[in-house]
Design a protein around this motif. Structure first.
Motif, PDB file in Angstrom:
ATOM      1  N   UNK A 291      47.353  -3.780   1.751  1.00 47.19           N
ATOM      2  CA  UNK A 291      46.915  -5.140   1.431  1.00 47.19           C
ATOM      3  C   UNK A 291      45.414  -5.175   1.176  1.00 47.19           C
ATOM      4  N   UNK A 292      44.960  -6.315   0.652  1.00 47.50           N
ATOM      5  CA  UNK A 292      43.556  -6.465   0.270  1.00 47.50           C
ATOM      6  C   UNK A 292      42.626  -6.659   1.463  1.00 47.50           C
ATOM      7  N   UNK A 293      43.167  -6.889   2.650  1.00 51.95           N
ATOM      8  CA  UNK A 293      42.340  -7.130   3.828  1.00 51.95           C
ATOM      9  C   UNK A 293      41.927  -5.874   4.571  1.00 51.95           C
ATOM     10  N   UNK A 294      42.412  -4.722   4.157  1.00 50.47           N
ATOM     11  CA  UNK A 294      42.037  -3.487   4.855  1.00 50.47           C
ATOM     12  C   UNK A 294      40.558  -3.207   4.627  1.00 50.47           C
ATOM     13  N   UNK A 295      39.859  -3.052   5.730  1.00 50.10           N
ATOM     14  CA  UNK A 295      38.431  -2.747   5.651  1.00 50.10           C
ATOM     15  C   UNK A 295      38.104  -1.644   6.634  1.00 50.10           C
ATOM     16  N   UNK A 296      37.021  -0.967   6.375  1.00 49.97           N
ATOM     17  CA  UNK A 296      36.525   0.024   7.318  1.00 49.97           C
ATOM     18  C   UNK A 296      35.637  -0.684   8.334  1.00 49.97           C
ATOM     19  N   UNK A 297      35.605  -0.193   9.567  1.00 54.93           N
ATOM     20  CA  UNK A 297      34.742  -0.822  10.554  1.00 54.93           C
ATOM     21  C   UNK A 297      33.278  -0.702  10.147  1.00 54.93           C
ATOM     22  N   UNK A 298      32.503  -1.687  10.541  1.00 54.39           N
ATOM     23  CA  UNK A 298      31.060  -1.652  10.299  1.00 54.39           C
ATOM     24  C   UNK A 298      30.378  -1.447  11.641  1.00 54.39           C
ATOM     25  N   UNK A 299      29.148  -0.919  11.641  1.00 52.17           N
ATOM     26  CA  UNK A 299      28.465  -0.645  12.918  1.00 52.17           C
ATOM     27  C   UNK A 299      28.376  -1.857  13.843  1.00 52.17           C
ATOM     28  N   UNK A 300      28.201  -3.048  13.291  1.00 46.41           N
ATOM     29  CA  UNK A 300      28.093  -4.247  14.139  1.00 46.41           C
ATOM     30  C   UNK A 300      29.354  -4.485  14.952  1.00 46.41           C
ATOM     31  N   UNK A 301      30.504  -4.087  14.426  1.00 46.90           N
ATOM     32  CA  UNK A 301      31.745  -4.261  15.176  1.00 46.90           C
ATOM     33  C   UNK A 301      31.683  -3.505  16.496  1.00 46.90           C
ATOM     34  N   UNK A 302      31.110  -2.317  16.474  1.00 45.85           N
ATOM     35  CA  UNK A 302      31.022  -1.517  17.700  1.00 45.85           C
ATOM     36  C   UNK A 302      29.928  -2.040  18.629  1.00 45.85           C
ATOM     37  N   UNK A 303      28.801  -2.491  18.078  1.00 44.66           N
ATOM     38  CA  UNK A 303      27.710  -2.956  18.935  1.00 44.66           C
ATOM     39  C   UNK A 303      27.974  -4.340  19.510  1.00 44.66           C
ATOM     40  N   UNK A 304      28.848  -5.119  18.879  1.00 46.58           N
ATOM     41  CA  UNK A 304      29.195  -6.441  19.412  1.00 46.58           C
ATOM     42  C   UNK A 304      30.257  -6.378  20.504  1.00 46.58           C
ATOM     43  N   UNK A 305      30.807  -5.213  20.769  1.00 41.84           N
ATOM     44  CA  UNK A 305      31.880  -5.048  21.750  1.00 41.84           C
ATOM     45  C   UNK A 305      31.302  -4.952  23.162  1.00 41.84           C
ATOM     46  N   UNK A 306      30.625  -6.010  23.596  1.00 45.70           N
ATOM     47  CA  UNK A 306      29.902  -6.012  24.868  1.00 45.70           C
ATOM     48  C   UNK A 306      30.693  -6.714  25.971  1.00 45.70           C
ATOM     49  N   UNK A 307      30.277  -6.531  27.232  1.00 40.85           N
ATOM     50  CA  UNK A 307      30.913  -7.281  28.318  1.00 40.85           C
ATOM     51  C   UNK A 307      30.789  -8.799  28.137  1.00 40.85           C
ATOM     52  N   UNK A 308      29.690  -9.274  27.567  1.00 34.62           N
ATOM     53  CA  UNK A 308      29.539 -10.714  27.330  1.00 34.62           C
ATOM     54  C   UNK A 308      30.584 -11.210  26.334  1.00 34.62           C
ATOM     55  N   UNK A 309      30.831 -10.431  25.297  1.00 39.43           N
ATOM     56  CA  UNK A 309      31.882 -10.761  24.333  1.00 39.43           C
ATOM     57  C   UNK A 309      33.217 -10.866  25.048  1.00 39.43           C
ATOM     58  N   UNK A 310      33.489  -9.899  25.886  1.00 42.44           N
ATOM     59  CA  UNK A 310      34.742  -9.857  26.636  1.00 42.44           C
ATOM     60  C   UNK A 310      34.863 -11.080  27.548  1.00 42.44           C
ATOM     61  N   UNK A 311      33.800 -11.452  28.246  1.00 42.81           N
ATOM     62  CA  UNK A 311      33.836 -12.621  29.138  1.00 42.81           C
ATOM     63  C   UNK A 311      34.146 -13.904  28.363  1.00 42.81           C
ATOM     64  N   UNK A 312      33.516 -14.082  27.203  1.00 41.58           N
ATOM     65  CA  UNK A 312      33.781 -15.274  26.390  1.00 41.58           C
ATOM     66  C   UNK A 312      35.239 -15.300  25.924  1.00 41.58           C
TER      67      UNK A 312
END
Length: 187
Positions: free
Chosen positions: A66-87
């Motif tokens: 499908x057209x939505x397949x994308x490769x991960x970008x660096x921000x995806x990994x750096x945004x994976x923080x405990x604060x993100x998880x808590x929210x």
């Protein structure tokens, strides 16, 4: 949106990306057909119907190009923080009785869906929707403990929390709580 940011995601082919994805899609289609569409009580539950539709859509997108397949970008990994998880967890716990999508959770956590998935995998070893399922299982457990066995049923409580397949619910429940849901209801 498609990977190009324009328009909805569209299927670009009808051949599954691999055999495992094809088998999974077939299993999801059979589950929805047999345990949701084939069950009038399940069809009456907005949460069950919405969850089944999301499950079917996710399996379809995992199996077919499908057209939505994308490769991960660096921000995806750096945004994976405990604060993100808590929210995200706060949102899931406050909205578990509603039709909740990955997009809803990622929006509440202010990150991309991929970053949210990374956060859950990194810190909890599960997915956001897997965690939602556990929260709903816990809510069903609390309802079973509080219910009157003369008027409540395991099936009714399971369906209220989005579990259409009673065998699957019973297996998840037994793994989490060490007993059958009916035993909890009667206790």
């Amino acid at each position: 949106m498609g990977a190009d940011g324009r328009g909805p995601v569209r299927l670009t082919g009808l051949r599954p990306v691999d055999e495992a994805s094809n088998r999974q899609l077939g299993a999801v289609v059979a589950y929805v057909r047999d345990h949701v569409l084939g069950n009038p009580a399940a069809c009456a539950s907005e949460l069950l119907v919405a969850s089944a539709a999301q499950h079917l859509a996710a399996a379809t997108l995992a199996a077919l190009p499908h057209t939505g397949r994308t490769d991960p970008v660096p921000a995806d990994r750096t945004d994976a923080t405990p604060a993100t998880l808590r929210r995200a967890i706060a949102y899931i716990e406050a909205n578990a009785e509603r039709d909740v999508t990955l997009a809803d959770i990622s929006g509440a956590a202010f990150v991309t869906p991929r970053a949210l998935q990374y956060a859950f995998r990194r810190h909890l070893g599960t997915t956001p929707l897997g965690h939602l399922r556990l929260v709903r299982l816990d809510a069903a457990h609390r309802d079973l403990l509080a219910a009157d066995p003369a008027t409540a049923t395991v099936t009714g409580i399971a369906m209220r929390w989005g579990f259409a397949h009673q065998g699957h619910f019973a297996g998840l429940y037994r793994t989490a709580y060490g007993q059958a849901p009916g035993d909890t209801l009667r206790a």
